[in-house]
Write an enzyme that holds these catalytic residues in place. Structure first.
Site, mmCIF file in Angstrom:
data_model
loop_
_atom_site.group_PDB
_atom_site.id
_atom_site.type_symbol
_atom_site.label_atom_id
_atom_site.label_comp_id
_atom_site.label_asym_id
_atom_site.label_seq_id
_atom_site.Cartn_x
_atom_site.Cartn_y
_atom_site.Cartn_z
ATOM 1 N N GLU A 1 -10.592 -4.881 -20.338
ATOM 2 C CA GLU A 1 -9.384 -5.751 -20.926
ATOM 3 C C GLU A 1 -8.153 -5.362 -19.830
ATOM 4 O O GLU A 1 -7.957 -4.064 -19.373
ATOM 5 C CB GLU A 1 -8.647 -5.052 -22.254
ATOM 6 C CG GLU A 1 -7.721 -5.685 -22.919
ATOM 7 C CD GLU A 1 -7.001 -4.783 -23.898
ATOM 8 O OE1 GLU A 1 -5.943 -5.290 -24.224
ATOM 9 O OE2 GLU A 1 -7.578 -3.995 -24.528
ATOM 10 N N ASN B 1 -6.238 2.393 -12.362
ATOM 11 C CA ASN B 1 -5.227 1.336 -11.929
ATOM 12 C C ASN B 1 -4.127 1.885 -12.242
ATOM 13 O O ASN B 1 -4.035 2.829 -13.231
ATOM 14 C CB ASN B 1 -5.310 0.184 -12.778
ATOM 15 C CG ASN B 1 -4.458 -1.027 -12.314
ATOM 16 O OD1 ASN B 1 -4.067 -1.149 -11.123
ATOM 17 N ND2 ASN B 1 -3.745 -1.774 -13.292
ATOM 18 N N HIS C 1 -0.046 0.849 -13.649
ATOM 19 C CA HIS C 1 0.830 -0.609 -13.830
ATOM 20 C C HIS C 1 2.476 -0.133 -14.070
ATOM 21 O O HIS C 1 2.559 0.943 -14.587
ATOM 22 C CB HIS C 1 0.215 -0.904 -14.938
ATOM 23 C CG HIS C 1 0.913 -2.305 -15.428
ATOM 24 N ND1 HIS C 1 0.592 -3.273 -15.077
ATOM 25 C CD2 HIS C 1 1.797 -2.468 -16.425
ATOM 26 C CE1 HIS C 1 1.268 -4.226 -15.685
ATOM 27 N NE2 HIS C 1 1.984 -3.977 -16.645
ATOM 28 N N GLY D 1 0.791 -1.348 0.066
ATOM 29 C CA GLY D 1 0.066 0.137 -0.212
ATOM 30 C C GLY D 1 0.793 1.370 0.132
ATOM 31 O O GLY D 1 0.426 2.285 0.590
ATOM 32 N N SER D 2 1.909 1.350 -0.488
ATOM 33 C CA SER D 2 2.617 2.517 -0.723
ATOM 34 C C SER D 2 1.939 3.360 -1.476
ATOM 35 O O SER D 2 2.216 4.716 -1.215
ATOM 36 C CB SER D 2 4.192 2.321 -1.039
ATOM 37 O OG SER D 2 4.337 1.906 -2.417
ATOM 38 N N ILE E 1 -8.095 -10.317 -10.612
ATOM 39 C CA ILE E 1 -8.780 -10.038 -11.870
ATOM 40 C C ILE E 1 -10.129 -9.872 -11.472
ATOM 41 O O ILE E 1 -10.830 -10.500 -10.830
ATOM 42 C CB ILE E 1 -8.381 -11.423 -12.661
ATOM 43 C CG1 ILE E 1 -7.070 -11.274 -13.192
ATOM 44 C CG2 ILE E 1 -9.141 -11.007 -13.941
ATOM 45 C CD1 ILE E 1 -6.743 -12.373 -13.984
HETATM 46 C C1 GRF Z 1 2.990 -1.294 -7.759
HETATM 47 O O1 GRF Z 1 3.907 -1.906 -8.350
HETATM 48 C C2 GRF Z 1 1.739 -0.971 -8.919
HETATM 49 O O2 GRF Z 1 2.461 -0.476 -10.098
HETATM 50 C C3 GRF Z 1 1.169 -2.423 -8.902
HETATM 51 O O3 GRF Z 1 1.260 -2.893 -7.841
HETATM 52 C C4 GRF Z 1 2.255 -2.339 -6.786
HETATM 53 C C5 GRF Z 1 1.739 -1.860 -5.745
HETATM 54 O O4 GRF Z 1 2.598 -1.362 -4.759
HETATM 55 N N1 GRF Z 1 0.114 -2.393 -9.670
HETATM 56 P P1 GRF Z 1 2.266 -0.662 -3.271
HETATM 57 O O5 GRF Z 1 1.412 -1.697 -2.546
HETATM 58 O O6 GRF Z 1 1.450 0.456 -3.688
HETATM 59 O O7 GRF Z 1 3.297 -0.428 -2.735
#
Ligand code: GRF
Length: 217
Positions: A145, A109, A111, A14-15, A94
């Site tokens: 998707e 989201n 990514h 959860g950073s 998912i």
């Molecule tokens: C991050 O790398 C994000 O891109 C991916 O999941 C990770 C979550 O990291 N979707 P955090 O839990 O927010 O530290």
């Protein structure tokens, strides 16, 4: 403009959630996190929510026979908070089409790649293996998707000859902590929108397919 209500979904550290909590506390984001939902009881992000005084929802996907029932339980729990925005921040399930459609246009989201490159996992190693000179992260609106929805903000980083998957991961992750709060800020200010016509707009102008390019000074 009313203060927007946000529900954040996590499965782990959860950073990114923390970066959004901090950006709300500093006044950058005109919104509030109404609840944090996790599918993992031991997700550290739940501790972060507790420390920030944010209600926590725990729904274990293993308690449900199928994805549809799990997603229905999540919708019921989330909608009790009448959120304007859903933020997926490391949520490792998912989602069903019913869930995604329910929040279409109001779910982000993040990514760790320059989408549409490297959907799915192991993005840093894949960028290195391909000999790419750039890597980065992307905030996108969620559609049916996987990792395929329209792009909102993208932050490219140069790959150095000395980079490893770990060093890249760290740089990308820290960049996420800048662009995710920025996307939430713009959404809450009604500057960033995804219309039914499929266009992502910033301040009323269509963004290019690669989204707003965030270039670090
Ligand atoms: C991050 O790398 C994000 O891109 C991916 O999941 C990770 C979550 O990291 N979707 P955090 O839990 O927010 O530290």
């Amino acid at each position: 403009m009313a203060n927007k209500s946000i529900v954040v979904l996590i499965s782990g550290s959860g950073s990114n959630l923390q970066a959004i909590i901090d950006a709300i506390a500093s006044g950058q984001i005109n919104g509030r996190i109404a609840a944090v939902l996790s599918n993992k009881a031991d997700a550290f992000g739940l501790e972060r929510a507790k420390t920030a005084g944010i209600p926590q929802i725990m729904i274990n996907h293993n308690d449900y026979d199928n994805r549809e029932d799990f997603d229905k339980a999540m919708i019921d729990a989330i909608d009790a908070y009448t959120p304007d925005l859903i933020v997926l921040a490391g949520f490792m399930r998912i989602l069903t089409p019913v869930f995604v459609r329910h929040y279409q246009g109001r779910m982000f989201n993040i990514h760790p790649s320059l989408l549409p490159k490297y959907k799915g996992l192991h993005t840093h190693q894949r960028a290195l293996d391909a000999g790419d000179t750039q890597h980065g992260c992307t905030v996108h609106f969620v559609t049916e998707e996987l990792d395929g929805g329209p792009l909102a903000i993208q932050a490219p980083l140069s790959i150095q000859p000395t980079d490893t998957a770990e060093s890249l991961q760290q740089r990308v992750h820290s960049m996420e902590h800048t662009i995710y709060p920025l996307a939430v800020e713009w959404f809450c200010a009604e500057r960033l929108t995804f219309s039914v016509s499929g266009a992502v707009q910033l301040d009323g102008t269509n963004l290019p397919p690669e989204g707003y390019q965030f270039i670090q000074e």
